[in-house]
Each structure stands twice: as C-alpha cells, then as structure tokens.
Design a protein around this motif. Structure first.
Motif, PDB file in Angstrom:
ATOM      1  N   ASN A 107     -10.045 -11.671  -6.698  1.00  0.00           N
ATOM      2  CA  ASN A 107      -9.010 -11.079  -5.849  1.00  0.00           C
ATOM      3  C   ASN A 107      -8.713  -9.658  -6.310  1.00  0.00           C
ATOM      4  O   ASN A 107      -9.255  -9.184  -7.316  1.00  0.00           O
ATOM      5  CB  ASN A 107      -7.748 -11.962  -5.825  1.00  0.00           C
ATOM      6  CG  ASN A 107      -7.091 -12.098  -7.183  1.00  0.00           C
ATOM      7  OD1 ASN A 107      -7.166 -11.204  -8.029  1.00  0.00           O
ATOM      8  ND2 ASN A 107      -6.440 -13.237  -7.413  1.00  0.00           N
TER       9      ASN A 107
ATOM     10  N   THR B 115       2.306   3.164 -10.536  1.00  0.00           N
ATOM     11  CA  THR B 115       1.354   2.402  -9.721  1.00  0.00           C
ATOM     12  C   THR B 115       0.052   3.158  -9.468  1.00  0.00           C
ATOM     13  O   THR B 115      -0.850   2.627  -8.840  1.00  0.00           O
ATOM     14  CB  THR B 115       1.992   2.017  -8.365  1.00  0.00           C
ATOM     15  OG1 THR B 115       2.483   3.197  -7.736  1.00  0.00           O
ATOM     16  CG2 THR B 115       3.136   1.031  -8.568  1.00  0.00           C
TER      17      THR B 115
ATOM     18  N   VAL C 109      -0.295  -1.840  -3.625  1.00  0.00           N
ATOM     19  CA  VAL C 109       1.101  -2.111  -4.012  1.00  0.00           C
ATOM     20  C   VAL C 109       2.043  -1.058  -3.432  1.00  0.00           C
ATOM     21  O   VAL C 109       3.252  -1.248  -3.409  1.00  0.00           O
ATOM     22  CB  VAL C 109       1.262  -2.165  -5.548  1.00  0.00           C
ATOM     23  CG1 VAL C 109       0.582  -3.371  -6.134  1.00  0.00           C
ATOM     24  CG2 VAL C 109       0.792  -0.879  -6.202  1.00  0.00           C
TER      25      VAL C 109
ATOM     26  N   ARG D  47      -6.210  -8.245  -7.788  1.00  0.00           N
ATOM     27  CA  ARG D  47      -5.676  -8.084  -9.146  1.00  0.00           C
ATOM     28  C   ARG D  47      -6.783  -8.227 -10.186  1.00  0.00           C
ATOM     29  O   ARG D  47      -6.851  -7.468 -11.157  1.00  0.00           O
ATOM     30  CB  ARG D  47      -4.593  -9.141  -9.390  1.00  0.00           C
ATOM     31  CG  ARG D  47      -3.840  -9.005 -10.684  1.00  0.00           C
ATOM     32  CD  ARG D  47      -2.919  -7.824 -10.667  1.00  0.00           C
ATOM     33  NE  ARG D  47      -3.350  -6.786 -11.592  1.00  0.00           N
ATOM     34  CZ  ARG D  47      -2.927  -5.563 -11.576  1.00  0.00           C
ATOM     35  NH1 ARG D  47      -2.084  -5.157 -10.658  1.00  0.00           N
ATOM     36  NH2 ARG D  47      -3.326  -4.683 -12.455  1.00  0.00           N
ATOM     37  N   GLU D  48      -7.671  -9.198  -9.966  1.00  0.00           N
ATOM     38  CA  GLU D  48      -8.769  -9.432 -10.915  1.00  0.00           C
ATOM     39  C   GLU D  48      -9.770  -8.268 -10.905  1.00  0.00           C
ATOM     40  O   GLU D  48     -10.348  -7.923 -11.933  1.00  0.00           O
ATOM     41  CB  GLU D  48      -9.474 -10.749 -10.585  1.00  0.00           C
ATOM     42  CG  GLU D  48      -8.624 -11.976 -10.899  1.00  0.00           C
ATOM     43  CD  GLU D  48      -9.150 -13.262 -10.252  1.00  0.00           C
ATOM     44  OE1 GLU D  48      -8.848 -14.329 -10.778  1.00  0.00           O
ATOM     45  OE2 GLU D  48      -9.848 -13.161  -9.211  1.00  0.00           O
TER      46      GLU D  48
ATOM     47  N   GLY E 207       4.894  -4.987 -11.371  1.00  0.00           N
ATOM     48  CA  GLY E 207       4.526  -6.191 -12.116  1.00  0.00           C
ATOM     49  C   GLY E 207       5.521  -6.536 -13.206  1.00  0.00           C
ATOM     50  O   GLY E 207       5.511  -7.625 -13.773  1.00  0.00           O
TER      51      GLY E 207
ATOM     52  N   THR F 266       1.795  -9.666 -11.232  1.00  0.00           N
ATOM     53  CA  THR F 266       0.612  -9.070 -10.575  1.00  0.00           C
ATOM     54  C   THR F 266       0.954  -7.797  -9.821  1.00  0.00           C
ATOM     55  O   THR F 266       0.115  -6.921  -9.644  1.00  0.00           O
ATOM     56  CB  THR F 266      -0.017 -10.058  -9.566  1.00  0.00           C
ATOM     57  OG1 THR F 266       0.900 -10.272  -8.480  1.00  0.00           O
ATOM     58  CG2 THR F 266      -0.354 -11.382 -10.232  1.00  0.00           C
TER      59      THR F 266
ATOM     60  N   GLY G 247      -7.516  -0.545 -12.878  1.00  0.00           N
ATOM     61  CA  GLY G 247      -6.127  -0.468 -12.426  1.00  0.00           C
ATOM     62  C   GLY G 247      -5.149  -0.063 -13.505  1.00  0.00           C
ATOM     63  O   GLY G 247      -3.936  -0.251 -13.360  1.00  0.00           O
TER      64      GLY G 247
ATOM     65  N   PHE H  17       1.530  -7.792  -6.687  1.00  0.00           N
ATOM     66  CA  PHE H  17       1.105  -8.003  -5.301  1.00  0.00           C
ATOM     67  C   PHE H  17       1.823  -9.197  -4.667  1.00  0.00           C
ATOM     68  O   PHE H  17       2.211 -10.140  -5.366  1.00  0.00           O
ATOM     69  CB  PHE H  17      -0.405  -8.259  -5.234  1.00  0.00           C
ATOM     70  CG  PHE H  17      -1.240  -7.029  -5.432  1.00  0.00           C
ATOM     71  CD1 PHE H  17      -1.579  -6.213  -4.358  1.00  0.00           C
ATOM     72  CD2 PHE H  17      -1.690  -6.670  -6.702  1.00  0.00           C
ATOM     73  CE1 PHE H  17      -2.353  -5.080  -4.531  1.00  0.00           C
ATOM     74  CE2 PHE H  17      -2.471  -5.539  -6.886  1.00  0.00           C
ATOM     75  CZ  PHE H  17      -2.797  -4.740  -5.799  1.00  0.00           C
TER      76      PHE H  17
ATOM     77  N   ALA I 185      -8.255  -5.469 -12.840  1.00  0.00           N
ATOM     78  CA  ALA I 185      -8.164  -5.790 -14.274  1.00  0.00           C
ATOM     79  C   ALA I 185      -9.517  -5.646 -14.975  1.00  0.00           C
ATOM     80  O   ALA I 185      -9.599  -5.715 -16.196  1.00  0.00           O
ATOM     81  CB  ALA I 185      -7.634  -7.216 -14.455  1.00  0.00           C
TER      82      ALA I 185
ATOM     83  N   MET J 291      -3.243 -11.844  -2.841  1.00  0.00           N
ATOM     84  CA  MET J 291      -3.946 -12.498  -3.952  1.00  0.00           C
ATOM     85  C   MET J 291      -4.895 -13.594  -3.487  1.00  0.00           C
ATOM     86  O   MET J 291      -5.791 -14.008  -4.219  1.00  0.00           O
ATOM     87  CB  MET J 291      -2.917 -13.101  -4.915  1.00  0.00           C
ATOM     88  CG  MET J 291      -1.949 -12.082  -5.504  1.00  0.00           C
ATOM     89  SD  MET J 291      -2.770 -11.005  -6.680  1.00  0.00           S
ATOM     90  CE  MET J 291      -2.964 -12.144  -8.030  1.00  0.00           C
TER      91      MET J 291
ATOM     92  N   CYS K 104       6.335 -12.146  -8.604  1.00  0.00           N
ATOM     93  CA  CYS K 104       4.884 -12.018  -8.374  1.00  0.00           C
ATOM     94  C   CYS K 104       4.064 -12.464  -9.578  1.00  0.00           C
ATOM     95  O   CYS K 104       2.822 -12.333  -9.579  1.00  0.00           O
ATOM     96  CB  CYS K 104       4.524 -10.581  -8.013  1.00  0.00           C
ATOM     97  SG  CYS K 104       4.844  -9.393  -9.338  1.00  0.00           S
TER      98      CYS K 104
END
Length: 788
Positions: A634, A549, A584, A636-637, A597, A619, A675, A621, A640, A626, A616
C-alpha cells in the motif's frame, strides 16, 4: 560503578537488535557508511532515552507509554545532543550575538560605559533595551529593527504610460477586494479600468499612484503595494522583485543597523555597538582587550572576552555577532553550541556530536579535536558520529555500524580500540584507515581552453579584496581555503547571484524565500565569458522542503507517478478512487493529525513530544487509501521503502521511477526512505537529492554545476562513489565548481582556486591557483600540503 554505558537490543529504524558498550569518560567515534544506522544509535536511541528519562523525573505531565526501541540501557547520565540540522535554526532575527548572549552583555556594557553624543542626549538614562534592535525601546522606528526597508522603483512601475490601469501590478489587482476598490476609483474619476494611463490627467495619475485622501476606497498603488508585500508569502512581492520594481535597501534612518537614535549616537572607544557587532569575532576580541581600562572594577568585559576567545578556539573567528543564525552552515551552528557548552564548564555529561569537523579546513580540525578531548578530560563522555580520518585516529574507542546502508546495515560490525579496528575485515571504513585500501586520485588533468574562461571581476563582498578570478570552463574546479577565507562570499554570495541575474531562465536553483535577506548591490561586479555557458545549476545544502509532510519522493518528482500507479489499480478503479486519495495533503490525509502520523504536545522550555496518532495508527492516511495495493504494497509501505528496496520494487513497474531511484543510489542515498520527512534530512543529504534530481534530467553540454561541500555526511566509501559520478559529469563537457575542504575531493579536481591566507579580515585574497600537483609545489598554498 560501571565504567560503560550498556545498550542492549537497540532496534529503532534499521538497527537489528544490537548490543553496544560505550566507555564512560572517553571519546567514542561511531562510524560506518552513510545510512548504516549511526545516527539511529547515537541520537534516536542514546539521546532520546536520555531526554525521556529527564522528562520522566522532571514532573512533566507526559508519561509516554510507547513501544521501546531497545531492551535496556544502563549507565546513562544527563545527555546533550549537538546536531547540525539547520532547519531548527530558522528565526531570521536570531544572530550569533543573540544566540551566545554576547549581544545582551554588550548592551549592558554600552548602557554602563557608553559616551553619548550631546546633540542626542534627551536626559533619559541609558538602559540595556536601548541597544537591542529587537526591543521596542531600541529598535529603529522606520524599519522596526530590520535594518532594511522595501523601496519601490516608481519609474520602472509607472514609467510606461502605454499600460492600462489594471496592468500596473500584474493580474493581482484584477480580483477580490482590490478590484472593488479600483472600480470605486474608476467610477469616481469617470475612467475605465482598461484605459491607458497616458490618457489620465496629472491629478488622476497622482491619485492612482499615491491615493486621493480618502475620496475613494482605493489607497493608491504605492500604499496598496506596501500593504500587500508585508503580508506573509506575498506573490506580489515575488513578482515585483523579479521585475526589478521592488528592492530591499538599507534603512536611511538607522543606516542599516536596525537601532534607534540613542544607540547609534552612543560610543565606547569611538565605536557604536553596531560597529562592534559587525566586526569579525577575532578583530572584536583584539579591540575589546584594548578597552580594558574603560571598565576597571567590572567583570563584564572579562566575561565577554572569555566567550569570544572560546568562539575563536572552536573555529568561529571569521563570523560576526550580527550574522543571522539561519545563514550559518550546519558545522558552524554545531560549533556555536559547542562554544556555549565549553563556557558552561559542565562535567559528568554525555555529549553526542554529529560530524563536528564539517566545514573545517584540515589545519582547523586539530584545534577542534583537542577542544573536544578537553571535554573528556573534564569528566564528560563524548560520542561523535564522524567520517573524518584524523578524528577517528584521535578516538579512544570505535563503534562501526554496517556493513552497508538501510536494510543492509544496522548491525554492530565492530566495537573496541583503534588498533583493533585496523584489522577489522568486515568494515567498509577500517581498510581506508589502515591504508590497505586507497582512494583513486587522478594524475592527468584536463587542459585549460584559453578561449573558454569565465572571469569574475571586482569581487569585494564581505572580506573579498576586489579580486578577479578565472574559472576555466569544462574542468572540475575546487575552491579551497580555511573557514572565513572568502569561499562562500566569492561563490554563493557573488558568482551565483550574478549568474542568476545574467542567465535568467538558464539558471536553476532554489528560490530565495527569506524576506529579510538583503538584495546586495553587485553593480561593480563584472562577468566575462558567460556566452560559453549553456545553463547553470546550483546544488546547495538548503532544505528541500519545510513542511513535515514533504518528502524526497515528492521533491524528485516520482510521487505523482506512484499515485497514478495506485489510482490505476483495479481496486481503485472499482471504488472510484482518484490520485488525491494517495496524498496526505489531499483527500488521503488523516483528519486528526493532518497527515503527520503523530500528534504534537508541548512539554515546556521549547520542547515537544510526539505521540502516535490513534486515529490512523501513525500512518497519516485514511483507511481507504491503505486498502489499495500495488504489487502487494500500500501507499504507506511504498513510502517506507528505502531507495535500494524501491529500485528492485519498481524495476519492472515504471522505468522513469526506476531511473531516478538508481541515480539517488549512485549519489550515496540508497538508505533514504522515499517518504522520509524533509525536516529530518541533513544539508548534505538535501544537496545530494538536488544533484540526483538534476542528473535525472536530460543532460546538456556546457552546463555549470556549483556544489557546496558535497561530501558532507559521506563515508570514505560513499565519497569515492560521488567522485566517480562527478568525474563522469565533467567528462561530458560540463564545468563543476566545488567549494570543499576534503583533500581527496580537491586532489581529484583539474584546477584549484585557494583563498586565504587566513579567515575574516586576514582572508579574501587568492593565494594559489593551478592543478593539485602545482599546489603541492606552491609554498603559498596551505591546502597543498594535505593533497594526495
């Protein structure tokens, strides 16, 4: 039968639905700038599909039904990936000898032909296990096979009698079970825990140190310390080591070999198995060839010799069988695997290599290229992700992915022969190969200031021959030499530990967390000129994080700011969401997959398969995290996003984040995801992340930066960017010491120190020093003939 492996519609990571053809029984090089999608094609598409098909037909219980990362692949045969990611080789007891099985063969050899010392002959027949330090029958009973034990400096720890009882081992003895044991001790002897040790009687003081035979619950500080430091991740061990009270010394019973009494008193040709395992492989090979009459009628010694010859051929002559695998570079690990495949004499296999020339001197690359071409001659297909010019020129076929990194790459720019590639106008690599684009090479070198020289005296670790080396400060200094010539012994294993010891808080580097690492004795090594150094920054290729993580955003310090920005949005405030929701590792982590994930399943033979977490949706999360968005994205985006995307995104949102991302882009990491899990980050990438982190801090003059092969994983175009960045750093009055093989980087140094002339026992001398121009004129210099 089709002569090509045909991939249609490859679309994993940044690959943009590309079609590629790879000729069978040929050497194909995949090239392109760093982060263009080369590894996504070679490893994440070709190799992963080869592995999936194997699992499909091997009767495994996992029939994985996931979204395909390509439309179709035809012409695929069994596939072997030979990667350089060092994170997978983390067992400290794994050595070159155990990894190649040569240690097992030597153990059988000694149990069959060994001559025992009569004084230690107990009548029990010798067995293979007696010569293996990881076996209960063969390990030393004192150090349990480690070869080293912890030693407590009693004088350092207990010599200051003005300390109170509870001050003896910092704050760790002031709470929990230990505090209760100490309270029982104090109650029994009628003393206070705050009482100075000088007020204790001799009997009380000895009981405090060594225990009182069970009269109280406290076992005594010496025994208590040994119990605590042997527990995993002991804070006390770190504190005592930093304090100088605890050292790791050679085991007196086995002499540091880790072996039991039978093994250390059994010889072949006058040498023990430990003597043989500590030899450089080239010297061991020569020694064993002289022992052939000992084992007449046995094929065992011949088999050992064949394996050793193969290791010499792939450029590992400078290693020893006792060398721990985690201490090897990525390139050395890869060549270790290559040696085992060559010995196996396989054919009809697809071999996929990840920059096989990493860590090799120019003179050694020719041998490696011929060995890899020999794999092709045997009927195999070889695919290599590579940046080396000579390797590309040796290829039968070139695939260029790009044109740029990350979202700006992922397209097939070219596929075809080398001659055709030379005329490719869209490639960032072809112009360098064709000679139409050339590297900028400095012609003026900074002068040496004789009043500002860092001098290292009496360096004799490993194969160094008690050498004295001058490092002129304020210059870019290249450290060159063939593999095993002594570069790492001089810089990483002698200069760096000595600077750490002397500079203390002015030293910045990764904390050593390997408990099996010996604390070498540098008492003979002296350094002069240290008063001219403001601080020392070591930028090596060790991993930046061990957990799945952890990610680059965390390491460079921008993740905390991102979480604060999300927690400050109107939506987060209305719902009472705090920063922890966007991590996370805190409230934000999925309860099922713990933030990964994916869920991991073991499929046998040390292999795992990862399936997307259904809870999830992959993700990592929880749903609440999210829902909160920053400028439409968000958490995660945001994670990414590549560095290049994030530079644009944060430009008007947060200046410190924007500045750090800009530096990551400058060191050639624009393609990296914020990430991205750190175990998937290569050693070269980890090093450039560390460099960016340091460059993001306030710059001070008179700093020394120490880098280890910073061009690892860089294309021609990215290497040029890195050189420009290092020149800027040098022009600000800093010293940069670079251990490097790349002739372009060395040509852009102000001063070069070359070790050699050979590797292992043939190295360890300074064979040339001076400017690149001076080395080109120096007949003793080996690298000189390759400089630009």
């Amino acid at each position: 039968m089709d002569d090509f492996i045909t991939i249609k519609g490859a679309k994993i990571h940044n690959l943009k639905n590309i079609d590629v053809r790879i000729p069978k029984n040929k050497l194909t090089v995949i090239t392109g700038v760093s982060g263009s999608g080369k590894s996504s094609l070679a490893f994440d598409t070709l190799y992963e599909e080869g592995k999936r098909r194997y699992l499909l037909f091997s009767g495994t219980q996992f029939m994985v039904d996931t979204a395909s990362s390509f439309q179709s692949i035809t012409g695929l045969s069994p596939t072997v990936a030979v990667e350089q990611r060092i994170i997978r080789q983390s067992n400290p007891r794994s050595t070159v000898g155990t990894r190649t099985k040569i240690s097992n063969m030597l153990a059988i050899f000694f149990s069959t032909f060994g001559k025992r010392n009569e004084a230690f002959d107990d009548g029990i027949p010798l067995s293979m296990e007696m010569f293996q330090k990881n076996s209960p029958k063969g390990m030393c009973v004192k150090c349990l096979g480690k070869g080293q034990i912890y030693k407590i400096d009693e004088e350092k720890l207990f010599g200051n009698r003005s300390k109170a009882i509870d001050e003896l081992v910092f704050e760790l003895a002031k709470r929990g079970t230990t505090r209760k044991m100490m309270d029982s001790f104090c109650k029994y002897y009628g003393v206070s825990i705050n009482q100075k040790t000088s007020t204790l009687s001799e009997e009380q003081f000895n009981a405090l140190k060594y225990g009182d035979g069970g009269k109280t619950a406290f076992p005594g500080f010496m025994q208590w310390i040994m119990q605590v430091i042997n527990s995993p991740s002991s804070r006390l061990k770190y504190l005592l080591t930093e304090d100088g009270s605890l050292t790791y010394v050679s085991c007196p019973k086995c002499g540091g070999t880790g072996l039991g009494q039978q093994a250390i008193h059994t010889t072949v040709g006058g040498k023990t198995i430990a003597d043989l395992e500590n030899m450089h492989i080239k010297d061991l090979l020569n020694y064993l060839k002289l022992q052939k009459d000992i084992s007449l009628g046995s094929n065992l010694l011949n088999d050992i010799i064949i394996k050793l010859e193969c290791m010499v051929d792939v450029g590992l002559h400078h290693l020893s069988l006792s060398r721990p695998v985690p201490t090897l570079s990525g390139g050395e690990i890869q060549r270790l695997f290559l040696a085992s495949f060559i010995i196996a004499e396989m054919d009809s296999i697809i071999f996929i290599f990840d920059e096989p020339t990493i860590g090799l001197h120019e003179v050694e690359k020719e041998k490696l290229i011929s060995i890899i071409k020999n794999l092709v001659c045997r009927g195999n297909t070889v695919v290599a992700v590579e940046h080396d010019e000579n390797f590309m020129k040796a290829a039968d076929y070139i695939i260029d992915i790009g044109p740029n990194a990350g979202i700006y790459g992922g397209q097939r720019v070219f596929q075809g022969t080398l001659d055709e590639f030379m005329t490719c106008n869209n490639s960032k690599t072809a112009p360098y190969l064709a000679g139409s684009k050339k590297f900028t090479v400095k012609t003026e070198y900074k002068p040496i200031n004789v009043d500002k020289i860092l001098t290292l005296e009496n360096a004799s670790l490993h194969n160094l021959h008690n050498i004295t080396v001058d490092f002129p400060l304020g210059l870019i200094i290249g450290v060159a030499g063939v593999s095993g010539s002594g570069k790492s012994s001089l810089i990483a294993d002698t200069l760096v530990p000595k600077l750490k010891e002397l500079l203390k808080t002015k030293f910045i580097g990764e904390q050593e967390d390997d408990e099996d690492k010996a604390y070498e004795n540098y008492s003979d090594v002296a350094i002069k000129g240290i008063e001219n150094i403001g601080k020392c920054v070591v930028v090596d290729q060790k991993a930046i994080g061990r957990s799945r993580t952890s990610c680059p955003a965390t390491y460079v310090g921008i993740f905390d700011r991102i979480r604060k920005l999300l927690a400050n949005t109107d939506e987060a405030k209305e719902n009472g969401y705090k920063e922890g929701l966007f991590s996370v590792n805190s409230q934000g982590g999925c309860r099922v997959c713990k933030g990964d994930g994916v869920v991991h399943y073991h499929v046998g033979y040390g292999n795992f398969i990862d399936l997307e977490c259904e809870s999830c949706g992959g993700t990592g999360f929880v749903e609440e995290a999210m829902e909160v968005k920053l400028k439409g994205k968000n958490i995660r985006e945001i994670l990414a996003m590549s560095v290049l995307e994030a530079v644009d995104f944060f430009r008007d949102i947060d200046k410190p984040i924007y500045n750090m991302l800009s530096i990551l882009s400058q060191v050639g990491l624009g393609y990296l995801k914020l990430g991205q899990q750190t175990p998937t980050i290569s050693g070269g990438e980890a090093q450039r992340i560390k460099l960016a982190k340091e460059l993001g801090k306030r710059q001070s003059k008179n700093s020394v930066y120490i880098l280890d092969e910073p061009t690892t994983g860089l294309s021609f175009d990215d290497t040029e960017k890195l050189i420009n960045l290092l020149q800027k750093l040098g022009n600000n009055g800093n010293t940069i010491i670079i251990t490097e093989h790349d002739p372009i980087v060395l040509s852009n140094c102000d001063y070069i120190i070359e070790l050699g002339p050979g590797g292992g026992s043939d190295g360890g001398y300074i064979i040339a020093t001076g400017t690149p121009e001076e080395l080109k004129e120096n007949n003793k210099s080996i690298i000189g003939r390759y400089l630009q």
